[in-house]
Design a protein around this motif. Structure first.
Motif, PDB file in Angstrom:
ATOM      1  N   THR A   1      -2.958  -9.194 -26.644  1.00  0.00           N
ATOM      2  CA  THR A   1      -2.648 -10.408 -27.406  1.00  0.00           C
ATOM      3  C   THR A   1      -1.629 -11.263 -26.663  1.00  0.00           C
ATOM      4  O   THR A   1      -1.777 -12.472 -26.564  1.00  0.00           O
ATOM      5  N   GLY A   2      -0.612 -10.627 -26.122  1.00  0.00           N
ATOM      6  CA  GLY A   2       0.409 -11.364 -25.372  1.00  0.00           C
ATOM      7  C   GLY A   2      -0.159 -12.045 -24.147  1.00  0.00           C
ATOM      8  O   GLY A   2       0.186 -13.187 -23.836  1.00  0.00           O
ATOM      9  N   ALA A   3      -1.044 -11.346 -23.428  1.00  0.00           N
ATOM     10  CA  ALA A   3      -1.675 -11.933 -22.257  1.00  0.00           C
ATOM     11  C   ALA A   3      -2.563 -13.112 -22.650  1.00  0.00           C
ATOM     12  O   ALA A   3      -2.609 -14.131 -21.955  1.00  0.00           O
ATOM     13  N   ALA A   4      -3.281 -12.988 -23.772  1.00  0.00           N
ATOM     14  CA  ALA A   4      -4.131 -14.086 -24.240  1.00  0.00           C
ATOM     15  C   ALA A   4      -3.290 -15.301 -24.623  1.00  0.00           C
ATOM     16  O   ALA A   4      -3.648 -16.442 -24.313  1.00  0.00           O
ATOM     17  N   LEU A   5      -2.155 -15.062 -25.294  1.00  0.00           N
ATOM     18  CA  LEU A   5      -1.274 -16.168 -25.668  1.00  0.00           C
ATOM     19  C   LEU A   5      -0.658 -16.829 -24.431  1.00  0.00           C
ATOM     20  O   LEU A   5      -0.566 -18.051 -24.351  1.00  0.00           O
ATOM     21  N   ALA A   6      -0.229 -16.017 -23.479  1.00  0.00           N
ATOM     22  CA  ALA A   6       0.347 -16.576 -22.250  1.00  0.00           C
ATOM     23  C   ALA A   6      -0.697 -17.392 -21.495  1.00  0.00           C
ATOM     24  O   ALA A   6      -0.402 -18.478 -20.982  1.00  0.00           O
ATOM     25  N   GLY A   7      -1.921 -16.889 -21.434  1.00  0.00           N
ATOM     26  CA  GLY A   7      -2.990 -17.629 -20.766  1.00  0.00           C
ATOM     27  C   GLY A   7      -3.318 -18.935 -21.459  1.00  0.00           C
ATOM     28  O   GLY A   7      -3.547 -19.960 -20.805  1.00  0.00           O
ATOM     29  N   ALA A   8      -3.332 -18.919 -22.795  1.00  0.00           N
ATOM     30  CA  ALA A   8      -3.606 -20.148 -23.546  1.00  0.00           C
ATOM     31  C   ALA A   8      -2.495 -21.169 -23.348  1.00  0.00           C
ATOM     32  O   ALA A   8      -2.752 -22.361 -23.155  1.00  0.00           O
TER      33      ALA A   8
ATOM     34  N   THR B   1       5.442 -31.564 -23.153  1.00  0.00           N
ATOM     35  CA  THR B   1       6.138 -30.286 -23.067  1.00  0.00           C
ATOM     36  C   THR B   1       5.923 -29.463 -24.331  1.00  0.00           C
ATOM     37  O   THR B   1       5.841 -28.235 -24.275  1.00  0.00           O
ATOM     38  N   LEU B   2       5.794 -30.130 -25.472  1.00  0.00           N
ATOM     39  CA  LEU B   2       5.582 -29.419 -26.736  1.00  0.00           C
ATOM     40  C   LEU B   2       4.116 -29.070 -26.981  1.00  0.00           C
ATOM     41  O   LEU B   2       3.814 -28.137 -27.719  1.00  0.00           O
ATOM     42  N   ALA B   3       3.197 -29.821 -26.395  1.00  0.00           N
ATOM     43  CA  ALA B   3       1.768 -29.626 -26.668  1.00  0.00           C
ATOM     44  C   ALA B   3       1.269 -28.210 -26.388  1.00  0.00           C
ATOM     45  O   ALA B   3       0.448 -27.694 -27.152  1.00  0.00           O
ATOM     46  N   PRO B   4       1.711 -27.530 -25.318  1.00  0.00           N
ATOM     47  CA  PRO B   4       1.204 -26.165 -25.100  1.00  0.00           C
ATOM     48  C   PRO B   4       1.560 -25.196 -26.226  1.00  0.00           C
ATOM     49  O   PRO B   4       0.861 -24.214 -26.442  1.00  0.00           O
TER      50      PRO B   4
ATOM     51  N   ARG C   1      -3.076 -24.915 -21.423  1.00  0.00           N
ATOM     52  CA  ARG C   1      -2.759 -26.179 -22.086  1.00  0.00           C
ATOM     53  C   ARG C   1      -1.633 -26.913 -21.356  1.00  0.00           C
ATOM     54  O   ARG C   1      -1.668 -28.127 -21.193  1.00  0.00           O
ATOM     55  N   ALA C   2      -0.626 -26.180 -20.892  1.00  0.00           N
ATOM     56  CA  ALA C   2       0.480 -26.817 -20.159  1.00  0.00           C
ATOM     57  C   ALA C   2      -0.022 -27.402 -18.852  1.00  0.00           C
ATOM     58  O   ALA C   2       0.430 -28.475 -18.423  1.00  0.00           O
ATOM     59  N   LEU C   3      -0.966 -26.729 -18.223  1.00  0.00           N
ATOM     60  CA  LEU C   3      -1.540 -27.248 -16.982  1.00  0.00           C
ATOM     61  C   LEU C   3      -2.240 -28.580 -17.226  1.00  0.00           C
ATOM     62  O   LEU C   3      -2.109 -29.518 -16.432  1.00  0.00           O
ATOM     63  N   GLU C   4      -2.944 -28.678 -18.347  1.00  0.00           N
ATOM     64  CA  GLU C   4      -3.628 -29.929 -18.694  1.00  0.00           C
ATOM     65  C   GLU C   4      -2.635 -31.043 -19.007  1.00  0.00           C
ATOM     66  O   GLU C   4      -2.756 -32.163 -18.506  1.00  0.00           O
ATOM     67  N   THR C   5      -1.666 -30.750 -19.881  1.00  0.00           N
ATOM     68  CA  THR C   5      -0.813 -31.813 -20.407  1.00  0.00           C
ATOM     69  C   THR C   5       0.289 -32.233 -19.443  1.00  0.00           C
ATOM     70  O   THR C   5       0.672 -33.403 -19.438  1.00  0.00           O
TER      71      THR C   5
END
Length: 201
Positions: A131-138, A187-190, A142-146
């Protein structure tokens, strides 16, 4: 596909825009063209190796946009360090000049790409739960996009549109206000990726 699109096409377009536009806006030459060339070459060699490795399940990582194995991550991080070095030394060479808004976008995009990629490289080594890895990946995706992709794109548009129309920027104050708003909201979007009712707090 997403690795090719984000790192290959958009990553190369972003680095190319930074290396092309920044010296023109600052009125100085790129600080070290050999370092910038080495950064672009390392980025593409690492990317090609990473895309090949994605199809070998034994060495590929897991997670959206984090599938590259550790040696490839090292090459890509080296490329980002070299690119950042060329950008920031060019910026320092233009001391005393007022910075155009595109340079602010490029600075944040490069710094966040380097930081996020380092975070994405280190996260699998921390032994996070599934779960932690999935959250970190998500969060990472998103941070990479925004921060990165949109930072490169908006900075490029602030340069290209006035050049294409032959008109100066209407208001540098509004442009800087837009940069500040983008920086705060991007910065908040991810964090929105981390809000999921199916995951207990």
């Amino acid at each position: 596909f997403w690795n090719s699109l984000v790192y290959g096409w958009l990553g190369n377009a972003g680095l190319g825009a930074v290396f092309f536009i920044t010296p023109r806006l600052l009125g100085v030459r790129l600080a070290d063209e050999q370092i910038a060339t080495a950064a672009a070459g390392s980025w593409n060699v690492g990317l090609l190796a990473g895309l090949v490795a994605v199809y070998v399940p034994q060495i590929a990582g897991t997670g959206f946009l984090t599938e590259f194995p550790l040696p490839v991550d090292g090459v890509l991080l080296l490329a980002l360090l070299l690119a950042s070095d060329a950008f920031w030394r060019t910026l320092l060479a233009a001391r005393g000049r007022t910075l155009y808004v595109s340079v602010w976008y490029f600075g944040v995009a490069l710094a966040s790409l380097l930081g996020l990629y380092a975070l994405g490289t280190v996260a699998p080594l921390l032994g996070l739960s599934t779960t932690g890895a999935a959250l970190a990946g998500a969060f990472y995706a998103r941070a990479l996009e925004t921060l990165c992709v949109s930072g490169f794109a908006i900075g490029t548009l602030f340069y290209l549109i006035p050049r294409a129309t032959g008109n100066p920027l209407h208001s540098s104050g509004l442009a800087m206000l837009g940069w500040l708003l983008w920086l705060g909201l991007a910065t908040l979007a991810p964090l929105a990726r981390l809000v999921d009712t199916s995951i207990p707090y």
